[in-house]
Design a protein around this motif. Structure first.
Motif, short mmCIF file in Angstrom:
data_model
loop_
_atom_site.label_atom_id
_atom_site.label_comp_id
_atom_site.label_asym_id
_atom_site.label_seq_id
_atom_site.Cartn_x
_atom_site.Cartn_y
_atom_site.Cartn_z
N SER A 235 1.21 -1.21 -0.10
CA SER A 235 0.26 0.15 -0.13
C SER A 235 1.12 0.90 -0.40
O SER A 235 0.88 1.94 0.95
N PRO A 236 1.78 1.48 -1.28
CA PRO A 236 2.14 2.51 -0.72
C PRO A 236 1.51 4.22 -0.93
O PRO A 236 0.30 3.60 -1.35
N SER A 237 2.17 5.49 -0.45
CA SER A 237 2.00 6.11 -0.13
C SER A 237 2.58 7.34 -1.20
O SER A 237 1.86 8.35 -1.50
N GLU B 173 7.85 4.90 -2.80
CA GLU B 173 7.59 3.57 -2.13
C GLU B 173 6.87 2.90 -3.44
O GLU B 173 7.17 1.51 -3.44
N LEU B 174 6.27 3.22 -4.37
CA LEU B 174 5.98 2.57 -5.77
C LEU B 174 6.77 1.96 -6.17
O LEU B 174 6.83 1.08 -6.06
N SER B 175 8.13 3.03 -6.12
CA SER B 175 8.34 3.27 -7.45
C SER B 175 10.24 1.37 -6.47
O SER B 175 10.54 1.28 -7.49
N GLY B 176 9.77 1.82 -5.26
CA GLY B 176 10.45 0.48 -5.03
C GLY B 176 10.16 -1.49 -4.60
O GLY B 176 10.68 -2.54 -3.70
N ILE B 177 8.96 -1.61 -5.42
CA ILE B 177 8.37 -2.89 -5.75
C ILE B 177 8.60 -2.94 -6.93
O ILE B 177 8.69 -2.13 -8.31
#
Length: 776
Positions: free
Chosen positions: A668-670, A674-678
């Motif tokens: 659940s990136p905010s 955080e999203l690019s780390g997936i």
């Protein structure tokens, strides 16, 4: 099994557990050491033949390894090239992973590249076509997309053969052509195999159950893509033996890097390192010159060079010769070769090596004029030559006809070589060679090689029939294990890697040729030095080094000898020392200063266990640890993905795979960081879909225009998300995303992207739920 091995070779053969790194100098018997290691493990019961996979880089080397293993009683071991091993796995697992028949493999991509250039309205000459094809191959093994190619060239200081922007366009058009025709190339074989093993843990587990022990020869030539495949084969195990020599790294233009060899101890602190320095190939005089050549080297590979120690009796000193022009150099070389042959050196034990293939023509003519038989190495594959194909048909027909073949009348009691020669007489073979050079001479040399192979086969297996010989030829053709030709070898230095001769003539050693003109950076210059080192270490006894001051008779004598000869040839200053070279020996285990890679292990975010499996690394948790996935968010993401795929006119998996959506719903990136780390969310997809995914994660509609209180966007007002075929906004042909927890260096697509772009997972509506895979 251990008799005849020196102490270091014996250490290689008897160290059967854990990671082993063998640093093997030229001529030190590395193939003997690793084949005895495999055979010793099998004969003692420590290793199971079917559980061993030995990989190398050429079909010839793999064929030689299989032959040695059979002779040592370990015939069940798989010895293959990286591509061959990957292709077998891809074909076997394709129906289960994707469905249907595997795509057709295009063995030669030049024709498709030519068509891609024409579609891009770029005219390519024949030489330019080869150059662009090589650039595409380099880009793919380094995981570089068409859009990223210009930046990757600039970052690597690579000398591009033409405008990188044009090459990028041709590369993109080439990839689209393959997609349209449902074909793949050799680089796709590796990319797709890696993609399947990453996305299908069950298939990866099957491969790992099959192979428990790995041996990699010529490890200094591994590309990032091949290293990724090797790591997937290994999983969390460490039963790996690698063999290489950083001083023989000469294929960086294909994506090869010695970093994996040099960093082996960092990745495996408990590894046993064995250094082989006893040179059984070359005389002390040749070895002394080779050591002196590397004594001048600089850079990281030079810091790990090995000081060779000759084990042979003394021989003649290497000869340095300066010539006024190239024709004189070629004629003098041909005359010296003729003298060696007349003195008893077989023609097949002599080689003339040059920097580029274009240098061969003048030597072909000089040898033809001198009546010296020769073979040009590096041309068309032996078993693909028209005359060899025709000869194969004739031999098969004669073997089926038996005594009824008219060509064999009266030869029933003759040797196998005579019978084969009689059959090949119908295809144009004659005992005497044609005069001159050219195609007729090349054809004769090919057929002569086949006759000699029959003579050798008949001597090794008395009573062998024509059918037995045909089966031997078929086996060699499958392994691309060509027979030797009874003629002087003319070859480029790159082609000569892995070979050896009694006498070697290194010609054309001038500035601008070695190092080649376009080698400008320190790294490129050092690779040119290593190329000369490879040439020097091909010689067993006789070594000649020569150069010409002018191109043609009467021309300006403006050339000068290669800088690499400074300090080595007479009158060029003192010879460089050999400080810093590594002695032979065995180092077991990790020293007190050993440490792992800086990027370190990836722990499970639930239980803290170190993750090793590809699927676990994607989700950042163990497969059996409880999931924290927001089911509602996951379903909203899947619905959004299907809508976006419909708008784009592409399969749903080209937006995000199911596993990536699961990882998003679990974390659940905010924000974008955080999203690019997936895993699976790289710069390209972040730009294209990032805002909408973050809105869904925040509980908002993906499209802000559909929020309550806003007017609904009309259908005509929807912006076309695509920015053109092959452009940055096209998820089918655009750049790939970085691979997540432990990204490889440099730009490029991941195997996930390559797999997803062609044959990835389907949407929920198409597949019936997560985890299903698409039919082709």
């Amino acid at each position: 099994m251990l008799e005849g091995l020196d102490p270091e070779q014996r250490a290689v053969a008897t160290t059967l557990r854990g990671p082993v790194c063998v640093l093997a100098g030229a001529g030190t018997g590395k193939t003997r050491a690793i084949t005895h290691r495999i055979a010793y493990g099998v004969r003692t019961g420590v290793l199971q033949p079917a559980g061993i996979l030995a990989v190398t880089f050429t079909a010839r080397a793999a064929g030689e390894m299989r032959g040695r293993l059979r002779a040592l009683g370990a015939g069940g071991v798989q010895a293959r090239t990286f591509h061959s091993a990957a292709l077998r796995q891809l074909q076997y697992f394709w129906p289960k992973a994707v469905g249907g028949e595997p795509p057709r493999l295009v063995e030669r991509k030049v024709q498709l590249v030519a068509e891609a250039a024409a579609r891009s309205r770029i005219r390519l000459e024949r030489a330019e076509l080869r150059d662009v094809t090589s650039e595409i191959e380099w880009a793919k093994v380094t995981r570089t997309t068409p859009d990223d190619y210009p930046a990757a060239v600039a970052k690597s200081s690579r000398e591009a053969p033409r405008d990188p922007a044009e090459t990028s366009r041709i590369y993109a058009a080439y990839e689209r052509l393959k997609q349209d025709r449902s074909v793949i190339d050799f680089e796709d074989v590796l990319l797709l195999t890696v993609g399947i093993l990453q996305d299908r843990p069950d298939i990866a587990d099957t491969v790992r159950r099959q192979y428990q022990h790995f041996v990699v020869d010529e490890y200094q030539d591994v590309s990032p893509l091949q290293q990724g495949l090797l790591e997937l084969w290994l999983g969390d195990r460490d039963n790996l033996c690698v063999v290489g020599d950083a001083s023989q790294t000469i294929y960086s233009f294909t994506g090869a890097t010695p970093d994996h060899l040099l960093n082996f101890r960092l990745r495996h602190p408990g590894a046993t390192v064995v250094k082989l320095v006893r040179d059984y190939r070359s005389t002390p005089q040749v070895v002394h010159l080779a050591n002196g050549l590397l004594g001048q080297a600089r850079g990281r590979a030079a810091e790990h060079r090995l000081e060779l120690v000759s084990q042979r009796p003394p021989g003649p000193e290497p000869v340095f010769t300066e010539h006024p022009d190239e024709p004189t150099e070629a004629e003098t070389t041909a005359r010296r070769v003729r003298e060696l042959i007349d003195a008893g050196t077989p023609a097949g034990e002599i080689a003339v090596l040059f920097r580029i293939n274009a240098q061969s023509e003048i030597y072909e003519q000089a040898f033809a004029d001198a009546g010296v038989p020769y073979q040009l190495k590096g041309a068309e594959r032996f078993f693909e030559r028209p005359e060899i194909r025709q000869a194969g048909l004739a031999l098969r027909g004669a073997s089926r006809a038996g005594g009824n073949d008219t060509a064999l009348e009266g030869l029933e009691d003759r040797g196998l070589g005579e019978r084969v020669a009689a059959v090949l007489g119908g295809t144009g073979w004659t005992p005497d060679p044609p005069t001159g050079s050219g195609a007729a001479r090349d054809r004769w040399e090919s057929l002569r090689a086949l006759v000699r192979l029959a003579e050798e086969f008949g001597a090794a297996r008395p009573g062998a029939s024509l059918r037995d010989f045909v089966e031997e030829v078929d086996e060699r053709a499958r392994a691309q294990h060509a027979p030797t030709v009874d003629g002087v070898t003319l070859a480029s230095l790159h082609t000569a890697k892995g070979l050896e001769w009694d006498a070697v003539f290194l010609v054309g050693l001038t500035e601008g040729m070695l190092p080649i003109t376009y080698a400008r950076t320190p790294e490129q210059i050092e690779e040119e030095r290593r190329l000369l080192y490879v040439g020097v270490t091909r010689a067993r006894k006789v070594l000649s080094l020569s150069w010409a001051l002018a191109r043609s008779p009467g021309g300006r004598a403006g050339r000068r000898p290669s800088r690499f000869l400074d300090g080595l040839r007479p009158g060029s200053g003192a010879r460089a020392g050999s400080a810093g070279a590594r002695a032979g020996g065995v180092e077991r285990g990790a020293g007190p200063g050993s440490r792992r890679r800086q990027r370190g292990p990836v722990p499970c975010r639930v239980c803290g266990r170190t993750l090793t499996e590809a699927a676990e690394l994607k989700l950042r948790r163990c497969a059996d640890c409880p999931s924290t996935m927001d089911e509602g968010m996951y379903e909203r993401l899947r619905e959004w993905r299907l809508e976006r795929a419909t708008e784009l006119g592409r399969p749903a998996y080209t937006v995000f795979t199911d596993v990536t959506l699961m990882a998003i719903a679990e974390t659940s990136p905010s924000d974008e960081r955080e999203l690019s780390g997936i895993s699976g969310v790289g710069p390209h997809k972040l730009r294209q879909f990032g805002d909408q995914v973050l809105r869904i994660c925040a509980g908002l509609p993906a499209d802000p225009d559909t929020e309550p209180g806003r007017e609904e966007a009309s259908e005509d007002g929807v912006t076309d998300p695509r920015t053109g075929a092959g452009g940055a906004g096209d998820p089918w042909a655009g750049p790939g995303d970085e691979p997540g927890p432990e990204p490889l260096e440099g730009p490029g697509r991941t195997p996930d992207d390559a797999f997803d772009e062609l044959f990835g997972e389907r949407s929920e509506a198409e597949s019936g739920g997560p985890g299903k895979t698409a039919e082709k």
